[in-house]
Design a protein around this motif. Structure first.
Motif, PDB file in Angstrom:
ATOM      1  N   ILE A  86       0.834  -1.209   0.000  1.00 10.81           N
ATOM      2  CA  ILE A  86       0.000   0.000   0.000  1.00 10.81           C
ATOM      3  C   ILE A  86       0.864   1.251   0.000  1.00 10.81           C
ATOM      4  N   ARG A  87       1.927   1.232   0.841  1.00  9.06           N
ATOM      5  CA  ARG A  87       2.840   2.389   0.876  1.00  9.06           C
ATOM      6  C   ARG A  87       3.498   2.599  -0.482  1.00  9.06           C
ATOM      7  N   GLN A  88       3.948   1.506  -1.102  1.00 12.27           N
ATOM      8  CA  GLN A  88       4.576   1.619  -2.413  1.00 12.27           C
ATOM      9  C   GLN A  88       3.592   2.153  -3.452  1.00 12.27           C
ATOM     10  N   GLU A  89       2.340   1.684  -3.388  1.00 10.42           N
ATOM     11  CA  GLU A  89       1.331   2.150  -4.330  1.00 10.42           C
ATOM     12  C   GLU A  89       1.062   3.643  -4.151  1.00 10.42           C
ATOM     13  N   TYR A  90       0.957   4.073  -2.888  1.00  6.42           N
ATOM     14  CA  TYR A  90       0.708   5.487  -2.639  1.00  6.42           C
ATOM     15  C   TYR A  90       1.918   6.343  -3.011  1.00  6.42           C
ATOM     16  N   GLU A  91       3.118   5.832  -2.792  1.00  4.64           N
ATOM     17  CA  GLU A  91       4.327   6.555  -3.221  1.00  4.64           C
ATOM     18  C   GLU A  91       4.353   6.692  -4.732  1.00  4.64           C
ATOM     19  N   ARG A  92       3.973   5.607  -5.427  1.00  3.17           N
ATOM     20  CA  ARG A  92       3.931   5.664  -6.885  1.00  3.17           C
ATOM     21  C   ARG A  92       2.900   6.683  -7.361  1.00  3.17           C
TER      22      ARG A  92
END
Length: 278
Positions: free
Chosen positions: A51-57
């Motif tokens: 989720i963090r990676q998706e939001y960072e992307r």
């Protein structure tokens, strides 16, 4: 050993086995709970990481879109500014061209200007015989200053007065009128060429204004609109005459530069007169 003792021992053994089984079951349950919690924690952390990676992307995509939109708005603003500057400069050039038409109205000033233009052209050509072309309206003014111009050139160049042949068949275009506003026109000045037509010196007021305008364009771009339209005949004449010296008149090119360009009198004649034959 009687039956009672046997039964008691069996009960004790059953109780012991049951206790062992319960303890073993409790151990298995605790171990399973621990493993479950560990696995659950790992899965939760893995999902949190996704989720963090998706939001960072997505955040990076938003930042990129913001930068693109900012760049597009900045470019659009720059284009608007450049367009406004271009319109302002075009308006100034048009206003200057209109003011330039008034230069020839003062015959005393214009005669002196024609003499200076002829002398300057002779200094650039340095030919013993030249062909001169002017507007039909300026013919009598040119002829009146021709003698003085030849001797002034001879004195400055320390040579014999040159032969100047005035073209009485084809003239420079007349000033613009309401009926021929889009045709070829000339605000004044002269065009001189060598006898063979290989070297040409276009010393018209319009040509000089174009050159002055190009040289002064960086300064013109910094003017306010009120300053742009604050033009008078003396200002325009000052701009046109600011190239009077040989050092400043690099736009004339000199003989060598014209020869390098391969410019001929026919080319200049076609540009000035269209398809009119000599």
């Amino acid at each position: 050993m009687n039956d009672a003792d046997v039964s008691k021992q069996i009960q004790q053994m059953v109780k012991f086995i049951r206790q062992e089984a319960e303890e073993k079951a409790n151990e298995i349950s605790v171990s399973a709970e621990e493993e479950f919690n560990i696995e659950k924690l790992q899965l939760v952390e893995a999902e949190k990481k996704k989720i963090r990676q998706e939001y960072e992307r997505k955040e990076k995509q938003v930042e990129v879109r913001k930068k693109i939109e900012y760049s597009m708005q900045l470019n659009a603003s720059r284009i608007k500014v450049l367009q406004a500057q271009d319109d302002l400069v075009s308006s100034m050039e048009e206003a200057a061209s209109k003011e330039l038409l008034l230069v020839s109205h003062d015959h005393h000033v214009y005669m002196k200007l024609l003499q200076d233009l002829i002398v300057q052209s002779l200094l650039r050509l340095k030919e013993p015989a030249v062909l001169l072309r002017c507007r039909k309206d300026d013919l009598h003014l040119v002829e009146s200053v021709l003698h003085s111009a030849k001797h002034e050139y001879a004195e400055k160049a320390n040579v014999y007065p040159p032969e100047i042949i005035v073209d009485n068949y084809v003239y420079l275009p007349p000033p613009p009128t309401h009926h021929h506003a889009h045709g070829p026109f000339c605000s004044g000045g002269v065009v001189l060429a060598s006898r063979d037509g290989k070297i040409v010196c276009e010393n018209t007021l319009d040509a000089r204004l174009d050159v002055v305008f190009r040289k002064k364009l960086p300064e013109v771009g910094l003017l306010w609109p009120s300053e742009v339209f604050d033009l008078s005949t003396s200002n325009v004449l000052g701009l046109v005459m600011c190239l009077k010296t040989r050092e400043d008149a690099d736009w004339l090119g000199g003989t060598g530069d014209w020869q390098k360009r391969g410019t001929s009198f026919a080319v200049i004649r076609k540009r000035l007169f269209g398809q009119v034959a000599v």
